[in-house]
Design an enzyme around this catalytic site. Sequence first.
Site, PDB file in Angstrom:
ATOM      1  N   HIS A   1      10.761 -38.085   4.222  1.00  0.00           N
ATOM      2  CA  HIS A   1      11.314 -39.168   3.402  1.00  0.00           C
ATOM      3  C   HIS A   1      10.220 -40.149   2.960  1.00  0.00           C
ATOM      4  CE1 HIS A   1      14.639 -42.029   2.323  1.00  0.00           C
ATOM      5  NE2 HIS A   1      13.700 -42.918   2.553  1.00  0.00           N
ATOM      6  N   GLU A   2       9.480 -40.657   3.927  1.00  0.00           N
ATOM      7  CA  GLU A   2       8.462 -41.668   3.597  1.00  0.00           C
ATOM      8  C   GLU A   2       7.321 -41.061   2.780  1.00  0.00           C
ATOM      9  OE1 GLU A   2       9.392 -44.601   3.927  1.00  0.00           O
ATOM     10  OE2 GLU A   2      10.990 -44.312   5.394  1.00  0.00           O
TER      11      GLU A   2
ATOM     12  N   HIS B   1       8.276 -41.383  -0.795  1.00  0.00           N
ATOM     13  CA  HIS B   1       7.955 -42.725  -1.320  1.00  0.00           C
ATOM     14  C   HIS B   1       6.451 -42.839  -1.602  1.00  0.00           C
ATOM     15  CE1 HIS B   1      11.806 -44.748  -0.890  1.00  0.00           C
ATOM     16  NE2 HIS B   1      11.894 -44.472   0.399  1.00  0.00           N
TER      17      HIS B   1
ATOM     18  N   GLU C   1      13.999 -44.450  -4.122  1.00  0.00           N
ATOM     19  CA  GLU C   1      14.779 -43.722  -3.120  1.00  0.00           C
ATOM     20  C   GLU C   1      15.078 -42.296  -3.599  1.00  0.00           C
ATOM     21  OE1 GLU C   1      14.941 -45.158  -0.332  1.00  0.00           O
ATOM     22  OE2 GLU C   1      16.364 -43.933   0.777  1.00  0.00           O
TER      23      GLU C   1
HETATM   24 ZN    ZN Z   1      13.638 -44.840   1.572  1.00  0.00          ZN
END
Ligand code: ZN
Length: 503
Positions: A266-267, A270, A296
């Site tokens: 997830h990160e 980003h 997101e």
């Molecule tokens: Zn996030």
Amino acid sequence: MSLEEKLAKLKTYLGEVNDLGAAASLLAWDQVTYMPVGGAVARQRQIALLQRLSHEKFIGREVGRLLDDLVPLEQELDPDSLDACLLRVARRDYEHAVKIPPDFLAKLHENAARSYQAWSEARPANDFSKVVEPLELTLELSRRYGEFFPESEHPADPLIDQSDEGMTVALLRPLFRTLRRELVPLVEAICSQESVDNSVLHRYYPENEQLAFGLKIARDFGYDLGRGRQDKSPHPFATNFSIDDVRITTWVDERDVREALFSTLHESGHAMYEQGVSRSLEGTPLASGVSSGVHESQSRLWENLVGRSRGFWEHYYPSLRESFPEQLGGVSVDSFYRAINSVRKSLVRTKADEVTYNLHVILRFELELELLEGKLAIHDLPDAWRDRSYRYLGITPEEDRDGVLQDVHWYSGAIGGAFQGYSLGNILSAQFYEAAINAVPSIPSEIEAGNFTSLYTWLKFNIYRHGRKYPPQDLIKRATSQDLMIEPYLRYLRTKYGKLYSL
Ligand code: ZN
């Protein structure tokens, strides 16, 4: 001074504003990774000073005067040119910032610190009464914030617009209603079946092997560790100090192999967005992700559409099993895939699966609006939470720490504007992914071979490199030839979970 010289001067100012902000972010990163607890008081003061200096420099007379003087140049420029976009974004940020009186902002920050402190005691004590007073003030300040933007239709609109430019309650309400009407019966249909046994995920998984495996995948995705790094913090996040220094954090649970792995994927989503911003935007207000929803979408795309897909594990499961031969020796890729995608009615948003996740967000979004509209009082909030949790998720928190006290958002700033980005991100993740596959149909088979080059390249070309150059709606349209739409996301969920649960 010529207009060109004035533009150069404005860029210098904005670069300094940016650097002061980056220095504050670095101190904040250190605070949650390596700083000894004793450093907290001084660190808070140092971060606040840098943020204040950055803000004062930005709203000072000089920036305003330069922006005024540069109007004729802006009108002459091609609207898609870098300088025109820079002026548009700087003007938008500036006009927004000067609408908020400094003494109001100070009060907002002061109350945020006080309510955060109250929350950090109230949550472990499971005692909502400790936060009532600061939260009532937060609600009042959030409403007053809206009043600085008298042209807005709903008191939440200015708060939403700050993180998701162009979004409003009028646009979000029908979108989320559609989502909710689709999801509530889907969750029911899934949860009426016998639940998937995911005990295999809760065997003992040593920390070092977990970290090494997650980071290897992040690198394979395209996260550049020469311009990034990973550390540990209780709440994983990504942060950046320049295009060439974009860091992520994770948290390891040795009794849940999903925790570090999926937060890393997830990160890194980003982080790849921030690393992928065109270098020509460095040091300007354009050099970052464009909105919380689009940001997101990038983390969710890599985490879920790629990282929780069957094809991905076709390639990576053997190496995961090599890292954990005893834990996964007798477990087939199919059982593992079912376990990481098991759907459950659960109380905590951050641990929710893909199907129930948006219901957690919608619950918060609707309660925020009712609070801001004066239809719900703070002291009735825990009951309203329980009631809605039962209606949407079929489950009621016994304790407020698993209900109204679980998320920090309302206790660290304002009520409104913080949650919509999560669901927008989920919706957009599927829209972008579908557009990428339409452009390059071999992407799914490449993923099955552990090759992410085509997907990364599409995202970089269509999203990352632009930073904040185009407003979110414009960027979505340029990338996918469509306005924001929910159908790809609903199709994705129906197809994937229809197969998993034979619906
Ligand atoms: Zn996030």
